[in-house]
Motif scaffolding. Structure first.
Motif, short mmCIF file in Angstrom:
data_model
loop_
_atom_site.label_atom_id
_atom_site.label_comp_id
_atom_site.label_asym_id
_atom_site.label_seq_id
_atom_site.Cartn_x
_atom_site.Cartn_y
_atom_site.Cartn_z
N GLU A 1 -28.96 -43.72 -50.69
CA GLU A 1 -28.83 -42.65 -49.69
C GLU A 1 -28.34 -41.26 -49.75
O GLU A 1 -29.14 -40.44 -49.25
CB GLU A 1 -27.79 -43.34 -48.53
CG GLU A 1 -28.11 -44.69 -47.87
CD GLU A 1 -27.03 -45.44 -47.25
OE1 GLU A 1 -26.19 -44.79 -47.17
OE2 GLU A 1 -27.43 -46.57 -46.63
N LEU A 2 -27.32 -41.13 -50.50
CA LEU A 2 -27.07 -39.64 -50.82
C LEU A 2 -28.08 -39.08 -51.72
O LEU A 2 -28.43 -37.84 -51.38
CB LEU A 2 -25.61 -39.83 -51.64
CG LEU A 2 -24.42 -40.22 -50.97
CD1 LEU A 2 -23.35 -40.33 -51.59
CD2 LEU A 2 -24.15 -39.09 -49.88
N LEU A 3 -28.66 -39.62 -52.59
CA LEU A 3 -29.70 -38.95 -53.52
C LEU A 3 -30.90 -38.68 -52.65
O LEU A 3 -31.78 -37.70 -52.82
CB LEU A 3 -29.92 -39.91 -54.73
CG LEU A 3 -28.86 -40.03 -55.59
CD1 LEU A 3 -29.06 -41.00 -56.91
CD2 LEU A 3 -28.50 -38.63 -56.38
N GLU A 4 -31.46 -39.83 -51.91
CA GLU A 4 -32.60 -39.32 -50.81
C GLU A 4 -32.24 -38.23 -50.14
O GLU A 4 -33.23 -37.48 -49.83
CB GLU A 4 -32.89 -40.74 -50.18
CG GLU A 4 -33.63 -41.61 -50.82
CD GLU A 4 -33.63 -43.00 -50.25
OE1 GLU A 4 -33.04 -43.24 -49.06
OE2 GLU A 4 -34.35 -43.84 -50.74
N ARG A 5 -30.90 -38.28 -49.62
CA ARG A 5 -30.54 -36.76 -48.68
C ARG A 5 -30.65 -35.59 -49.53
O ARG A 5 -31.33 -34.44 -49.00
CB ARG A 5 -29.36 -37.06 -48.33
CG ARG A 5 -29.06 -35.91 -47.17
CD ARG A 5 -27.74 -35.89 -46.51
NE ARG A 5 -26.76 -37.04 -46.37
CZ ARG A 5 -25.52 -37.12 -46.37
NH1 ARG A 5 -24.81 -35.87 -46.06
NH2 ARG A 5 -24.74 -38.17 -46.35
N LEU A 6 -30.45 -35.74 -50.66
CA LEU A 6 -30.26 -34.40 -51.59
C LEU A 6 -32.06 -34.06 -51.95
O LEU A 6 -32.02 -32.83 -51.74
CB LEU A 6 -29.59 -34.67 -52.80
CG LEU A 6 -28.15 -34.65 -52.52
CD1 LEU A 6 -27.34 -35.05 -53.73
CD2 LEU A 6 -27.68 -33.21 -52.01
N VAL A 7 -32.58 -35.02 -52.08
CA VAL A 7 -34.05 -34.86 -52.48
C VAL A 7 -34.89 -34.09 -51.21
O VAL A 7 -35.42 -33.14 -51.21
CB VAL A 7 -34.85 -36.21 -52.86
CG1 VAL A 7 -36.37 -36.12 -52.70
CG2 VAL A 7 -34.27 -36.46 -53.95
N ALA A 8 -34.35 -34.76 -50.25
CA ALA A 8 -34.89 -34.17 -48.72
C ALA A 8 -34.54 -32.65 -48.44
O ALA A 8 -35.29 -31.70 -48.18
CB ALA A 8 -34.67 -35.10 -47.55
N GLN A 23 -33.76 -30.56 -50.53
CA GLN A 23 -34.36 -29.67 -51.52
C GLN A 23 -35.85 -29.73 -51.43
O GLN A 23 -36.46 -29.07 -52.06
CB GLN A 23 -33.89 -30.24 -53.22
CG GLN A 23 -32.66 -30.06 -53.25
CD GLN A 23 -32.06 -28.62 -53.08
OE1 GLN A 23 -32.47 -27.70 -53.71
NE2 GLN A 23 -30.87 -28.50 -52.51
N GLN A 24 -36.31 -30.32 -50.53
CA GLN A 24 -37.69 -30.28 -50.12
C GLN A 24 -38.64 -30.60 -51.22
O GLN A 24 -39.82 -30.14 -51.46
CB GLN A 24 -38.44 -29.01 -49.53
CG GLN A 24 -37.62 -28.67 -48.19
CD GLN A 24 -37.74 -27.29 -47.62
OE1 GLN A 24 -38.75 -26.50 -48.31
NE2 GLN A 24 -37.62 -27.08 -46.51
N LEU A 25 -38.05 -31.73 -51.97
CA LEU A 25 -38.94 -32.43 -53.27
C LEU A 25 -39.75 -33.28 -52.58
O LEU A 25 -39.36 -34.05 -51.72
CB LEU A 25 -38.18 -33.06 -54.12
CG LEU A 25 -37.03 -32.11 -54.90
CD1 LEU A 25 -36.06 -32.79 -55.68
CD2 LEU A 25 -37.67 -30.99 -55.76
N THR A 26 -41.01 -33.41 -53.27
CA THR A 26 -42.00 -34.50 -52.83
C THR A 26 -41.38 -35.77 -53.37
O THR A 26 -41.37 -36.25 -54.40
CB THR A 26 -43.54 -34.19 -53.46
OG1 THR A 26 -43.80 -32.86 -53.19
CG2 THR A 26 -44.54 -35.21 -52.93
N SER A 27 -41.16 -36.70 -52.43
CA SER A 27 -40.76 -38.06 -52.50
C SER A 27 -41.65 -38.71 -53.49
O SER A 27 -42.85 -38.68 -53.31
CB SER A 27 -40.47 -38.71 -51.15
OG SER A 27 -40.07 -40.19 -51.51
N GLY A 28 -40.97 -39.36 -54.78
CA GLY A 28 -42.00 -40.18 -55.40
C GLY A 28 -42.54 -39.39 -56.72
O GLY A 28 -43.36 -39.89 -57.24
N VAL A 29 -42.49 -37.85 -56.51
CA VAL A 29 -43.25 -37.19 -57.56
C VAL A 29 -42.15 -36.30 -58.16
O VAL A 29 -41.45 -35.41 -57.71
CB VAL A 29 -44.16 -36.36 -56.90
CG1 VAL A 29 -45.00 -35.42 -57.81
CG2 VAL A 29 -45.25 -36.95 -56.05
N HIS A 30 -42.06 -36.55 -59.59
CA HIS A 30 -41.07 -35.99 -60.30
C HIS A 30 -41.66 -34.43 -60.67
O HIS A 30 -42.68 -34.17 -61.04
CB HIS A 30 -40.91 -36.72 -61.70
CG HIS A 30 -39.93 -36.15 -62.63
ND1 HIS A 30 -39.56 -34.69 -63.05
CD2 HIS A 30 -38.88 -36.91 -62.96
CE1 HIS A 30 -38.53 -34.73 -63.64
NE2 HIS A 30 -37.96 -35.94 -63.53
#
Length: 180
Positions: A148-155, A157-164
């Motif tokens: 949950e915390l990592l998903e929040r940080l990814v969001a 940072q506006q990173l594309t989910s599932g794309v490195h």
């Protein structure tokens, strides 16, 4: 009275520069774990003749069969010529096929072959094994909270989910660069 050469007592409110742990931030820890995890996964899939970008491409095709190389290049933030090289590798391995789009013959849709689907399932198993080794000391609740915390940080940072984000630098037929 302090004698000559005695240094003042350290201020407990200030980090001790002699202690490296005081200068190691969360970003460094995340980066270290990410690089370690990526290297372990790359080692596990190497015998299959694949690299992490191949896996990402297989997953993207499986999630939306018939996508064009251009749409995947756009999503991954890669030049289309790089995606073509990875697709060529996967096609040569019998994992992906290109099919002409009925509406626009200049466009090829990408589809997993039966072998590609089998490979993707095996890759998922290998990924789970790497993740289990990485997270072995965390219980189910810890893992859920960490996710949950990592998903929040990814969001955030506006990173594309599932794309490195490292895909932008990767080339086919070359070793993938180390993650930052």
């Amino acid at each position: 009275m302090a004698g000559r050469g005695d240094s003042p007592a350290p201020d407990p409110a200030q980090p001790d520069p002699a202690r490296p742990a005081d200068v190691i931030g969360i970003g460094f820890l995340l980066s270290s774990l990410g690089a370690h995890s990526a290297m372990r996964f790359a080692q596990r899939i190497e015998p299959l003749g694949l690299t992490p970008p191949h896996v990402g491409l297989l997953r993207a095709i499986a999630m939306d069969p018939g996508r064009s190389q251009q749409s995947i290049a756009d999503e991954f933030g890669m030049p289309p010529s790089r995606v073509v090289g990875f697709v060529d590798d996967l096609e040569a391995g019998g994992l992906v096929e290109r099919r002409r789009d009925d509406r626009d013959r200049r466009v090829n849709g990408l589809f997993l072959t039966q072998a590609g689907g089998t490979a993707l399932r095996r890759l998922a198993e290998l990924g789970e094994e790497v993740e289990e080794a990485l997270l072995g000391s965390l219980d189910v609740a810890d893992r859920r909270r960490l996710r949950e915390l990592l998903e929040r940080l990814v969001a955030d940072q506006q990173l594309t989910s599932g794309v490195h984000p490292g895909y932008r630098r990767m080339q086919p037929d070359r070793e993938a660069p180390a993650c930052d």
